[in-house]
Every structure is written in C-alpha cells, then in structure tokens.
Design an enzyme around this catalytic site. Structure first.
Site, mmCIF file in Angstrom:
data_model
loop_
_atom_site.group_PDB
_atom_site.id
_atom_site.type_symbol
_atom_site.label_atom_id
_atom_site.label_comp_id
_atom_site.label_asym_id
_atom_site.label_seq_id
_atom_site.Cartn_x
_atom_site.Cartn_y
_atom_site.Cartn_z
ATOM 1 N N GLY A 11 40.882 47.969 43.239
ATOM 2 C CA GLY A 11 40.886 46.816 44.154
ATOM 3 C C GLY A 11 42.300 46.165 44.582
ATOM 4 O O GLY A 11 42.454 45.814 45.606
ATOM 5 N N ASP A 32 37.819 40.493 34.478
ATOM 6 C CA ASP A 32 37.249 41.433 35.093
ATOM 7 C C ASP A 32 36.913 42.668 34.180
ATOM 8 O O ASP A 32 37.231 43.859 34.329
ATOM 9 C CB ASP A 32 38.173 42.192 36.253
ATOM 10 C CG ASP A 32 37.398 43.191 37.059
ATOM 11 O OD1 ASP A 32 36.144 43.183 37.148
ATOM 12 O OD2 ASP A 32 37.996 44.015 37.817
#
Length: 795
Positions: free
Chosen positions: A42, A152
């Site tokens: 990402g 994350d």
C-alpha cells in the site's frame, strides 16, 4: 487458508494514485545495486538489492508516486527513524534512509524466508505456531516500549527466516508517540487525518471506527492472527457493522488449549480497556506453562541441601517434629565463593610453574582482580533496581574471564611465550566497572545457552592476548557455529569479531575481513549498538591499518558513526573507540588534519566521566602525537607522547611494548632536535622496556638498538654503538629475512657508523664492521654490491 488477495490489502483512504516504482535489475539506487523486485504494498515497492561496500544483501522499500508529497514523506522518514530505535531480534533491522528522485526509501535487513501466511501453507504443530507468534509478540512488545504502535500486524507482516527466526516487518504505517515525532512534522495532517489506516480483516474495532490506534490494537491484530493460524480461518466478523459502532463478540473455539482460549478471549475483547495491560502481560500468559518456583534461590547457582551442617538447625527437642528455625543463608555471601573455585591457593602452584619468572606479576594481578570481584559482587548483589540483573551478568563475564585465563595458562601451549601472561592478567575484565554498568535501552537478557557460549569466547579472548591466534580463531569459529544453531546474532557477532581479529594477526587478511563483515551484519541484526560499534571498529581497523587501505576503510565510517549515534552518547567507550579507530586509519592514510580532528574529539570524550582505562588514554594520545608529527607540530607531538607515556606506565608498569615504543618515539624527537644525549636516555629506557617485555629476540628490541646505536654514533661513542648496531642487524634479519626492507634499513645505520670510524681514522674497525655486515647480507646481491663499493672506498 484464506486467499491473501484483496481481503488482506492494506487500506489507506487517500485517493491519490499509487504508481509502483520500477527499477531495472543491475541499476543503482545510491550505492545499492538492485537485484530483483520483491513486491509492492500500500505504501511502497520493495526491492532486493546488494550493498557493495559491505557485500551484504538488503531490502529497500521506496514510496509510491502517490505518497511522495511532503506529509507522506515525513511520515516515512519518521517511521524509519523510529524503527531504527527498535533493537530487538524479532524486529527487522533498518540500516539507513535515503532519497531518489524526490522519493524516500528505507534500506532494511533482507529476511530470506517466507511470510507467516506462506509458512502456514505447510503443516506445523500448534506449539510451533504459538512459538512463532510469541516471538513476534516479543518484537511488538519491545516496539511498544519505544512508543511505537505497528497498526498493521497480519500474516504478511511476519517473516519466518530460513533459520526459523521470526521477524516483524513493515512498520510502514506505525503511529508514533509525540516524543518520537519530528518537531517540524505536521502532527495534525499526519496523525489526526481522517485516513483509515490498516488492513480491515485484522483491525481492532476502534481502528475500524477511525479512532486512534494504541498498543492494544496491535494486541487485537496479533490475537486475530493467532486465531487464524490455529483454526485455519479468521473469525467471522461483520466489518461494516463494527465500523458503524456495533459491538460484536468473537467466540473462541473450545477445541483450542485452555491457556490459548483464555488469551484469545481477553485479547479479542471488544473494548481496548478489557484487553491485557500490555503485550508483555499477554506473553506471560501464553509463552509457556507455569514453572515450579523453588523456595530458595541462591545467587550463582550454588545448591544448598544435605551439605548444610546440622548446626544450621536449632532443634528444640528430640521429639519436636514441628518446623524448626533455620539459620539464614546470605545468598550474596555464598555467591562470593564462586571466585574461590576459579582462583585459589591450589591453582597458584601449577600456574606459577607454567609462566615461570613472571609468576609474581601474574599472581598479583589475579589476586587484585579476584579481590575486586568479591567486593563488587557483594555490592551489586545486595543492591536493588532495574540495572541489577545487567550488573550481575557483567560480573559473570568477569568471573568467566578469570576462569578462562587460569585454565589457559595452567596448561600453557609450548609455543606460547610465558611473558605475555602479564598482559593477559591485566586484560581480565575489571569487575569494578560492573558496579556502575547500565543496560542499553531495549537490551534483551541473555539466555543460559548464550551465557555458556560467551564463557567459551572468554577462552578465545585469553588465547588472543597470549598471541595463540590459531587457537583463538578455532574457538571463536566453534562458538559462531553453535550460535547459528540457537540462533543468537549477538554471540555470533562477538565470535566473528574475535576470529576476524585473530585471522588478521595470522596475515589471513581476506578471511579476516570476511569474518568481520559477518560480525557487522550479525551485530546489526542483534540491534545491540555497542556490539555493532565494536564490529564496525574492528572492520575499519583491519581494512585501514592491517591491510593499509585507509581510503576504503573510511568509506565504512558512515555505518560506524550510525551505530555509535544510536547509542545516544550513553556509551563513552564506544564514542571514544570510534574517534580513535578513525584517527588511526587517517594517520595510516596520511590524512593528518582529519586525524587530528577525530583524535581531539577522542580526548574530549576522555575528559568526561566516567573515567576510561589508562590503556585507552595512552592509545589516544599516542595516535594524536602521530597526527601532530605529520602536521609538523613537533612540540605538540612531544607533549602528547609524554601524556601517553604516563598513562601507559599506569596501565602496564615500566616493562611493556607500548611503553617501549613511546619512549623510542620520544628519543627520535630528541634526535631530530639534535639532542643526542637526551635521545640516548630515552632509547636506553626503551631498550629496558622491550627487554623486560618482549625479550632480546623480538624485532622491537632490535629496532631500538639501531636507534640507540645511532645516537651513540653521533656522540662519538663508536665502540658502545657497534655491538648495539650489529645486534640490531642480526635481529632484524632473523625476524624478517635479508630481502625485507625492515632488515635492510639497519644497513643505513651501519654505513653511518662505518663513516664515523673512517673519520676517526679507525679504518680497520670500519672495514671489520662492513665485512661482517657483508657476510650477514648474503642472499641480497644488491646489498652486497653496495657494501663492496663502500669497502673499496676505504682503501
């Protein structure tokens, strides 16, 4: 296992495009050579590359084009700086950061292995899965202690190396506490944006609702990952409902072990406040089954059982079977007896026989160390506070140093010079330093297995100080092999430092450099910056001093400075050694002005508390004298040599090679000033120092005889000069061979004496000197020819 595709992509609500970076194989990113693309996420693209300066593989993460704006760049910059502060074996190492075409990149350790998701594709036991995730939890816990939340955590962000070692990776969206943010960072735009950051299937409820993530969110993500690893799928959660505020409870399968069910039930609590207070608390509940706690633990591992005499029990009566009072045993006093086993009266005799004439000096040094250890042990053992465990470990190392020394010298190898035992005894770790030792932030306590390997390395250290380099290398290589099996990067790094140093003395320079580069890599992985600084220093010294490649060595200075900088000024010796090593290399490369700057900074470190060893004081001032000599500052150099001499005498006494060398240099300074009488005084003192330390057969002793002969020649003391010069000639030839420049340099002194004889009308003496020197020069035709010409000129 679930499909790792769309469902596990990192979510970032920024609408900006993310154009992946493309770099061709073989292209360069700064000094790094790109080898392949690992993948894109990402926030960036990850490449495998090679660092040609250190000949090591690295991973490089570069920002996508869509995140190259100022705020995003600053976030990554802050991330890299933050991760660099994390020193834990279960967190990936960040080496440095850089910029390429306005895009920031982070250079990290390349973990050769697979992600947890890939690892789980193959069969593993529940215990193996739990062990891998507990290792990850330790890394997260350490990051939390540094003020960093991962935000994350998921199977893709846990790598399992080929050696089975687990490392948490990609802190790319880590939330930094205010103490770690750059002062000029726009806190509002970066940490309080409306962006939802993370991977939804692994997000804690508060993250899905857009609330600030805390370490409790990492705990939730970790528990989701553990659930998935053990059950085979993630729990069924309605993410949209949770994001909208619904409170959904996750049911934990009853098929899981009880302790796992307990941890998951609490770690997956809907509200953060109901989870464990910290990841450390969670680890304590899942890492292992409860161990039996004994009622009495004696420091140092001494067992107290049947050996306790009957007098320890105060019996009230023959038929009184009630619990009887026991005389209290002071564990600190009992621990002192450990030194008695390492050094005692019984061992003194065999050691004295082995070391011969230097036995009194060696025994005195050992007695001094042993007594200091006992005093320090009691002081540290009775103290309280967070540094106590670290200081006790320091004392264990000091004790191991004594034990290794006694073992080695009691059974001294036949080819080892017994006089070197004096330096070895003085080099034993000083236990007094343990009383004030402070653990580095984030330092992980050593395991018993690591302690055993470090004790073996003390044996390698003792062999090294005895110049038994081959034995030292063999021990260190054996320890390095065993350290790989644990695995333990810090033990491996220390072993490679010792073997690399020994190989250098054996003139196996290519192997030496290879071992030291291994040490740098392992120390970097261990995240123990003091160890990393030592590894860098050893590598720089080997390349720059022993190999004579000063400019190549100085290219490595960036890594060395970074390791020391990460210590934050807490390790004065590391600061000092950095400046000293660089100054020494710069002297070799004749960069005298730069060397002076480095060495003056070393002097400034010496002037700060705590006081460092006189050995280091002597080295710093000696090297500064060398730099000043190169700059033509004779007076400044002489002052530094005097300071070095005083420190060396405090450290070693009068009879030591370092003392002899400094005296010799002071004599040379007097010679340059035409003060031959003063020079002779220094040279005579240097001769005595060498004679009492390295002996008559050593080239150092031979070289000072040449200098002594020279100043005697210049004072007209020709008959006193001749035996010194001839002994110098023969000693250098024996040490180096007649073709070597060190040996042939003696002939310049011989020619000067022969000329002085001729001027004094002592032609016969001049001829005899030249003829004997011609015989000694057999095998060097050029030298023999030069002597024949001088003989012909005398006729």
């Amino acid at each position: 296992m679930p499909d790792p595709g769309e469902r596990t992509a990192t979510l970032h609500s920024s609408p900006r495009a993310r154009e992946p970076v493309e770099l061709e194989v073989g292209s360069r990113l700064g000094r790094f050579v790109i080898e392949r693309t690992i993948g894109a996420g990402g926030m960036g693209t990850v490449f495998a590359a090679r660092d040609p300066d250190l000949d090591r593989p690295v991973a490089i993460k570069m920002l996508h084009a869509g995140t190259a704006d100022r705020a995003r760049q600053q976030r990554l910059l802050a991330e890299a700086r933050a991760i660099a502060k994390i020193r834990h074996p279960n967190v990936v190492v960040v080496h440095e950061i850089g910029e390429h075409e306005q895009r920031l990149f982070v250079v990290m350790e390349l973990v050769e292995g697979v992600s947890l998701r890939e690892w789980l594709d193959k069969p593993h036991s529940s215990d193996e899965k739990i062990a891998v995730l507990v290792a990850a939890a330790r890394g997260l816990a350490h990051a939390h202690a540094q003020g960093i939340t991962h935000r994350d955590f998921k199977p893709e962000n846990l790598m399992i190396g080929s050696d089975g070692h687990a490392k948490v990776v990609d802190f790319g969206i880590a939330q930094l506490e205010s103490s770690l943010r750059d002062k000029d960072l726009d806190v509002v735009s970066v940490t309080q944006s409306a962006d939802v950051i993370g991977t939804p299937p692994y997000m804690a409820p508060e993250q899905l609702r857009g609330e600030s993530a805390t370490p409790a969110a990492d705990q939730y993500s970790w528990c989701l990952t553990l659930y998935e690893a053990l059950v085979g799928d993630r729990p069924n959660r309605d993410l949209a409902a949770i994001a909208a505020g619904a409170e959904i409870t996750i049911e934990v399968p009853t098929s899981l072990p009880a302790r796992v069910r307990t941890v998951l039930a609490r770690g997956l609590a809907r509200k953060a406040r109901y989870r464990y207070a910290s990841m450390d608390e969670l680890i304590a509940h899942i890492a292992s089954a409860p161990r039996r706690r004994w009622p009495l633990a004696v420091a140092g591992g001494l067992a107290i059982g049947a050996a306790v005499t009957a007098g320890a029990f105060m019996m009230r009566g023959h038929d009184d079977h009630r619990a009887q009072p026991v005389v209290a045993v002071d564990p600190c006093a009992a621990g002192v007896t450990r030194m008695d086993a390492a050094w005692n009266r019984t061992l003194k005799g065999p050691l004295a026989t082995s070391v011969g004439t230097v036995a009194p000096q060696v025994t005195e040094a050992l007695d001094t160390r042993a007594n200091a250890w006992r005093t320090s042990y009691v002081a540290v053992c009775n103290a309280q506070g967070p540094a106590r465990a670290h200081r006790m470990s320091c004392l264990d190392d000091s004790l191991a140093s004594v034990s290794a020394f006694v073992d080695f010298w009691t059974a001294r190898p036949a080819d080892v010079d017994p006089t070197s035992a004096v330096d070895g005894a003085r080099a034993i770790r000083d236990p007094r330093a343990c009383e004030t030792a402070v653990p580095v932030d984030g330092e992980v306590p050593r395991t018993p297995a690591e302690d055993a390997l470090f004790a073996r390395l003390e044996k390698a250290n003792v062999a090294r100080t005895a110049a038994a380099y081959q034995q030292s290398v063999e021990i260190a290589h054996g320890v390095a092999d065993d350290a790989k099996k644990l695995p333990s990067d810090r033990v491996f790094a220390k072993a490679r430092i010792i073997s690399g140093d020994g190989l250098g003395f054996l003139q196996k320079m290519e192997q030496s450099e290879s071992d030291l580069r291994d040490a740098v890599d392992a120390a970097s992985r261990s995240k123990e910056d003091s160890l990393a600084a030592s590894a860098w220093g050893a590598l720089i010294t080997t390349v720059g001093v022993h190999e004579g490649k000063a400019d190549d060595a100085l290219k490595l200075a960036v890594g060395a400075r970074a390791a020391v900088a990460r210590l934050g000024g807490k390790d004065h010796e590391a600061d000092l050694r950095l400046h000293l090593d660089l100054g020494r290399v710069m002297n070799v490369g004749e960069h005298f002005a730069d060397a002076k700057t480095e060495l003056e900074q070393a002097v400034a470190v010496l002037e700060q508390p705590p006081r460092l060893s006189d050995k280091l004081v002597g080295e710093v001032h000696f090297e500064l004298a060398t730099a000043l000599t190169g700059l033509g500052d004779k007076d400044g150099a002489a002052t530094q040599l005097q300071t070095a001499l005083a420190a060396q005498r405090r450290a070693y006494g009068d009879n030591h090679p370092a003392v002899g060398q400094t005296l010799q240099y002071l004599g040379l300074d007097r010679m340059e000033r035409a003060d031959n009488a003063g020079a002779e005084t220094y040279m005579q003192q240097a001769r005595v120092a060498f004679e009492g330390s390295v002996g008559h057969d050593h080239p150092l002793y031979a070289s000072v005889l040449c200098d002594l002969g020279t100043v005697q020649t210049r004072q007209g003391k020709l008959d006193a000069a001749r035996p010194n010069i001839e002994q110098c000639r023969d000693g250098l030839i024996a040490a180096y061979g007649i073709e070597d420049g060190n040996a042939t340099s003696a002939y310049e002194v011989i020619y000067e004496l022969a000329t002085a004889y001729a001027k004094a009308h002592q032609t016969t003496a001049a001829r005899d000197l030249l003829k004997s020197s011609r015989t000694a020069a057999a095998g060097n035709a050029k030298l023999v020819g030069a002597i024949d010409k001088k003989l012909a000129a005398l006729k």
